[in-house]
Design a protein around this motif. Structure first.
Motif, PDB file in Angstrom:
ATOM      1  N   SER A   1     -30.627  -0.189   2.194  1.00  0.00           N
ATOM      2  CA  SER A   1     -31.535  -1.287   2.540  1.00  0.00           C
ATOM      3  C   SER A   1     -32.604  -0.836   3.529  1.00  0.00           C
ATOM      4  O   SER A   1     -33.783  -1.182   3.389  1.00  0.00           O
TER       5      SER A   1
ATOM      6  N   SER B   1     -32.741  -7.722   2.087  1.00  0.00           N
ATOM      7  CA  SER B   1     -31.964  -6.708   1.375  1.00  0.00           C
ATOM      8  C   SER B   1     -30.616  -6.480   2.037  1.00  0.00           C
ATOM      9  O   SER B   1     -29.597  -6.309   1.360  1.00  0.00           O
TER      10      SER B   1
ATOM     11  N   SER C   1     -30.522 -14.987   2.129  1.00  0.00           N
ATOM     12  CA  SER C   1     -31.541 -13.952   1.935  1.00  0.00           C
ATOM     13  C   SER C   1     -32.933 -14.547   1.710  1.00  0.00           C
ATOM     14  O   SER C   1     -33.943 -13.883   1.928  1.00  0.00           O
TER      15      SER C   1
ATOM     16  N   GLU D   1     -35.495   1.161   2.182  1.00  0.00           N
ATOM     17  CA  GLU D   1     -36.482   0.425   1.385  1.00  0.00           C
ATOM     18  C   GLU D   1     -37.688  -0.020   2.216  1.00  0.00           C
ATOM     19  O   GLU D   1     -38.711  -0.411   1.654  1.00  0.00           O
TER      20      GLU D   1
ATOM     21  N   ASN E   1     -26.946  -6.977   0.248  1.00  0.00           N
ATOM     22  CA  ASN E   1     -26.004  -5.862   0.183  1.00  0.00           C
ATOM     23  C   ASN E   1     -24.709  -6.174   0.925  1.00  0.00           C
ATOM     24  O   ASN E   1     -23.623  -5.765   0.490  1.00  0.00           O
TER      25      ASN E   1
END
Length: 231
Positions: A128, A162, A228, A131, A166
């Protein structure tokens, strides 16, 4: 509160439930499952975040590049992640005995569950964080931000969505592992499936545990997706 819930559950299931398993035993197993997930997620999450951040900053071209730390940590994490949970459960029995004084029960299961989920979460967290656009890090460095400021004020907030997704994936994997821990008497709904469903040939208990686990996983996934999307 617990007694009222058990009584309510018993009343609504009485016309349909014909098994030696009582609703009180089922609620106890459910509590044990939540206990294992909660504590393993806390301990494993702390370990995972430390791993993920350390792997990010020490990797080649990282903000605190350190080839020795990176090349030592990387194979260790890969090795721990490659072990099937049931083998890990048995392999760490001496450590479990040392830490909690027993190898059976809910607290004993938290030790291997933490060792199982920690490296897994660490790798997901690292993914994550990777990214995050390099331009954000370069901008932070240009403003004179320290490495700690870059991590906690730029990288982590940018990777928030992210990270949540995850972590949701990791939580679902952990729920599956707690069910597997029931094979060695760790308690929880997995233990019900083995001791009542499999060993006593009670198919209704197996079906109940499957439905309950599916519902828990679905709720966790929905919660993760909702969080999220929040800003």
């Amino acid at each position: 509160m617990r007694e009222l819930f058990v009584q309510w559950l018993t009343e609504i299931t009485a016309p349909y439930w014909h098994s030696s398993l009582t609703m009180d035993q089922f609620v106890t197993a459910l509590q044990e499952t939540f206990q294992m997930v909660f504590f393993a997620l806390i301990f494993g999450g702390l370990w995972g975040f430390a791993q993920g951040i350390l792997m990010l900053v020490t990797r080649p071209n990282g903000i605190l590049q350190n080839r020795l730390i990176y090349h030592v940590m990387n194979p260790i994490i890969n090795a721990l992640r490659s072990l099937p949970f049931i083998i890990l459960l048995i392999a760490v029995i001496p450590l479990t005995k040392l830490l909690v004084g027993t190898t059976i029960g809910t607290w004993a299961a938290i030790v291997p569950l933490t060792i199982y989920i920690g490296p897994y979460m660490g790798r997901l967290i690292e993914t994550s964080l990777l990214e995050v656009n390099d331009g954000i890090i370069e901008s932070a460095q240009a403003m004179g931000a320290t490495p700690w400021q870059i991590i906690f004020q730029f990288i982590l907030p940018e990777a928030r969505s992210s990270l949540i997704l995850n972590l949701t994936t990791a939580t679902i994997s952990l729920i599956g592992a707690t069910a597997m821990a029931g094979v060695v008497g760790a308690g929880g709904v997995g233990d019900l499936a083995v001791s009542y469903g499999y060993q006593r040939f009670d198919t209704s208990v197996v079906i109940l545990t499957v439905i309950v686990l599916l519902l828990i996983v679905q709720l966790v996934q929905m919660l993760g997706e909702w969080l999220s999307r929040l800003r």
